[in-house]
Design a protein around this motif. Structure first.
Motif, PDB file in Angstrom:
ATOM      1  N   VAL A   1     -20.992  13.490  24.999  1.00  0.00           N
ATOM      2  CA  VAL A   1     -20.563  14.270  26.167  1.00  0.00           C
ATOM      3  C   VAL A   1     -20.630  15.739  25.766  1.00  0.00           C
ATOM      4  O   VAL A   1     -20.070  16.123  24.726  1.00  0.00           O
ATOM      5  CB  VAL A   1     -19.143  13.903  26.609  1.00  0.00           C
ATOM      6  CG1 VAL A   1     -18.707  14.793  27.779  1.00  0.00           C
ATOM      7  CG2 VAL A   1     -19.068  12.434  27.005  1.00  0.00           C
ATOM      8  N   TYR A   2     -21.324  16.533  26.549  1.00  0.00           N
ATOM      9  CA  TYR A   2     -21.503  17.960  26.252  1.00  0.00           C
ATOM     10  C   TYR A   2     -20.557  18.776  27.129  1.00  0.00           C
ATOM     11  O   TYR A   2     -20.494  18.578  28.347  1.00  0.00           O
ATOM     12  CB  TYR A   2     -22.955  18.365  26.496  1.00  0.00           C
ATOM     13  CG  TYR A   2     -23.862  17.929  25.375  1.00  0.00           C
ATOM     14  CD1 TYR A   2     -24.177  16.589  25.216  1.00  0.00           C
ATOM     15  CD2 TYR A   2     -24.375  18.849  24.470  1.00  0.00           C
ATOM     16  CE1 TYR A   2     -24.996  16.173  24.164  1.00  0.00           C
ATOM     17  CE2 TYR A   2     -25.190  18.450  23.420  1.00  0.00           C
ATOM     18  CZ  TYR A   2     -25.498  17.107  23.277  1.00  0.00           C
ATOM     19  OH  TYR A   2     -26.296  16.694  22.235  1.00  0.00           O
ATOM     20  N   TYR A   3     -19.845  19.701  26.466  1.00  0.00           N
ATOM     21  CA  TYR A   3     -18.857  20.534  27.135  1.00  0.00           C
ATOM     22  C   TYR A   3     -19.243  22.002  27.051  1.00  0.00           C
ATOM     23  O   TYR A   3     -19.636  22.490  25.986  1.00  0.00           O
ATOM     24  CB  TYR A   3     -17.479  20.363  26.500  1.00  0.00           C
ATOM     25  CG  TYR A   3     -16.895  18.985  26.616  1.00  0.00           C
ATOM     26  CD1 TYR A   3     -17.112  18.026  25.634  1.00  0.00           C
ATOM     27  CD2 TYR A   3     -16.100  18.640  27.708  1.00  0.00           C
ATOM     28  CE1 TYR A   3     -16.568  16.761  25.732  1.00  0.00           C
ATOM     29  CE2 TYR A   3     -15.550  17.376  27.820  1.00  0.00           C
ATOM     30  CZ  TYR A   3     -15.791  16.442  26.829  1.00  0.00           C
ATOM     31  OH  TYR A   3     -15.238  15.189  26.932  1.00  0.00           O
ATOM     32  N   CYS A   4     -19.089  22.689  28.157  1.00  0.00           N
ATOM     33  CA  CYS A   4     -19.219  24.140  28.226  1.00  0.00           C
ATOM     34  C   CYS A   4     -17.829  24.738  27.990  1.00  0.00           C
ATOM     35  O   CYS A   4     -16.832  24.182  28.459  1.00  0.00           O
ATOM     36  CB  CYS A   4     -19.746  24.492  29.607  1.00  0.00           C
ATOM     37  SG  CYS A   4     -19.717  26.228  30.055  1.00  0.00           S
ATOM     38  N   ALA A   5     -17.758  25.860  27.273  1.00  0.00           N
ATOM     39  CA  ALA A   5     -16.481  26.484  26.986  1.00  0.00           C
ATOM     40  C   ALA A   5     -16.600  28.004  27.034  1.00  0.00           C
ATOM     41  O   ALA A   5     -17.682  28.547  26.798  1.00  0.00           O
ATOM     42  CB  ALA A   5     -15.975  26.044  25.616  1.00  0.00           C
ATOM     43  N   ALA A   6     -15.482  28.660  27.329  1.00  0.00           N
ATOM     44  CA  ALA A   6     -15.457  30.118  27.405  1.00  0.00           C
ATOM     45  C   ALA A   6     -14.251  30.650  26.655  1.00  0.00           C
ATOM     46  O   ALA A   6     -13.174  30.035  26.667  1.00  0.00           O
ATOM     47  CB  ALA A   6     -15.417  30.578  28.856  1.00  0.00           C
ATOM     48  N   SER A   7     -14.445  31.821  26.012  1.00  0.00           N
ATOM     49  CA  SER A   7     -13.365  32.423  25.231  1.00  0.00           C
ATOM     50  C   SER A   7     -13.235  33.898  25.578  1.00  0.00           C
ATOM     51  O   SER A   7     -14.241  34.592  25.781  1.00  0.00           O
ATOM     52  CB  SER A   7     -13.660  32.270  23.737  1.00  0.00           C
ATOM     53  OG  SER A   7     -12.684  32.925  22.967  1.00  0.00           O
ATOM     54  N   VAL A   8     -11.991  34.380  25.596  1.00  0.00           N
ATOM     55  CA  VAL A   8     -11.748  35.807  25.803  1.00  0.00           C
ATOM     56  C   VAL A   8     -11.688  36.536  24.465  1.00  0.00           C
ATOM     57  O   VAL A   8     -11.610  37.754  24.425  1.00  0.00           O
ATOM     58  CB  VAL A   8     -10.456  36.048  26.597  1.00  0.00           C
ATOM     59  CG1 VAL A   8     -10.541  35.387  27.964  1.00  0.00           C
ATOM     60  CG2 VAL A   8      -9.233  35.539  25.832  1.00  0.00           C
ATOM     61  N   ARG A   9     -11.739  35.804  23.359  1.00  0.00           N
ATOM     62  CA  ARG A   9     -11.696  36.403  22.032  1.00  0.00           C
ATOM     63  C   ARG A   9     -13.039  37.047  21.704  1.00  0.00           C
ATOM     64  O   ARG A   9     -14.072  36.594  22.184  1.00  0.00           O
ATOM     65  CB  ARG A   9     -11.369  35.341  20.985  1.00  0.00           C
ATOM     66  CG  ARG A   9     -10.014  34.693  21.179  1.00  0.00           C
ATOM     67  CD  ARG A   9      -9.690  33.751  20.047  1.00  0.00           C
ATOM     68  NE  ARG A   9      -8.377  33.152  20.210  1.00  0.00           N
ATOM     69  CZ  ARG A   9      -7.778  32.415  19.278  1.00  0.00           C
ATOM     70  NH1 ARG A   9      -8.377  32.181  18.136  1.00  0.00           N
ATOM     71  NH2 ARG A   9      -6.582  31.920  19.512  1.00  0.00           N
ATOM     72  N   PRO A  10     -13.026  38.070  20.857  1.00  0.00           N
ATOM     73  CA  PRO A  10     -14.291  38.721  20.477  1.00  0.00           C
ATOM     74  C   PRO A  10     -15.181  37.839  19.612  1.00  0.00           C
ATOM     75  O   PRO A  10     -16.386  38.031  19.551  1.00  0.00           O
ATOM     76  CB  PRO A  10     -13.841  39.973  19.711  1.00  0.00           C
ATOM     77  CG  PRO A  10     -12.458  39.644  19.235  1.00  0.00           C
ATOM     78  CD  PRO A  10     -11.854  38.749  20.279  1.00  0.00           C
TER      79      PRO A  10
END
Length: 122
Positions: free
Chosen positions: A92-101
């Motif tokens: 299962v492939y997941y997209c992810a987002a981060s606010v960290r640099p």
């Protein structure tokens, strides 16, 4: 808040290709790094690829030369182009987002999509 929705998964034969889009919405201005992770049955979630705001990329060793991560900032969409697929890419492939640099581990990412199944089999 950021919402992420993946699509594009499916069944493909070994050696085949798939492209996974991930549509982002909400407070996307806050995102610094976006990434793809995958999780196979009985295994931990693992890093696949990441891309920064300035399009600097990084890949897990087993996908280098086969997978390409990209982002379209006009369409607010992240992509994972997967070529020369192997049975061991099944997950299962997941997209992810981060606010960290900088973000590498799953815990560095605060926003996740629901996942899309990729099965590589003849």
């Amino acid at each position: 808040q950021v919402q992420l929705v993946e699509s594009g998964g499916g069944l493909v034969q070994p050696g085949g290709s798939l492209r996974l889009p991930c549509a982002a919405s909400g407070s996307i201005f806050s995102i610094n790094v976006m990434g793809w992770f995958r999780q196979a049955p009985g295994k931990e979630r693992e890093f696949v690829a990441r891309i920064s705001q300035i399009s600097s990329t990084a890949y897990e060793d087993s996908v280098k030369g086969r997978f390409t991560i990209s982002r379209d900032n006009v369409k607010n969409t992240l992509y994972l182009q997967m070529n020369s697929l192997k049975p061991e890419d099944t997950a299962v492939y997941y997209c992810a987002a981060s606010v960290r640099p900088a973000a590498w581990r799953p815990n560095d990412y605060g926003y996740w999509g629901q996942g899309t199944q990729v099965t590589v089999s003849s």
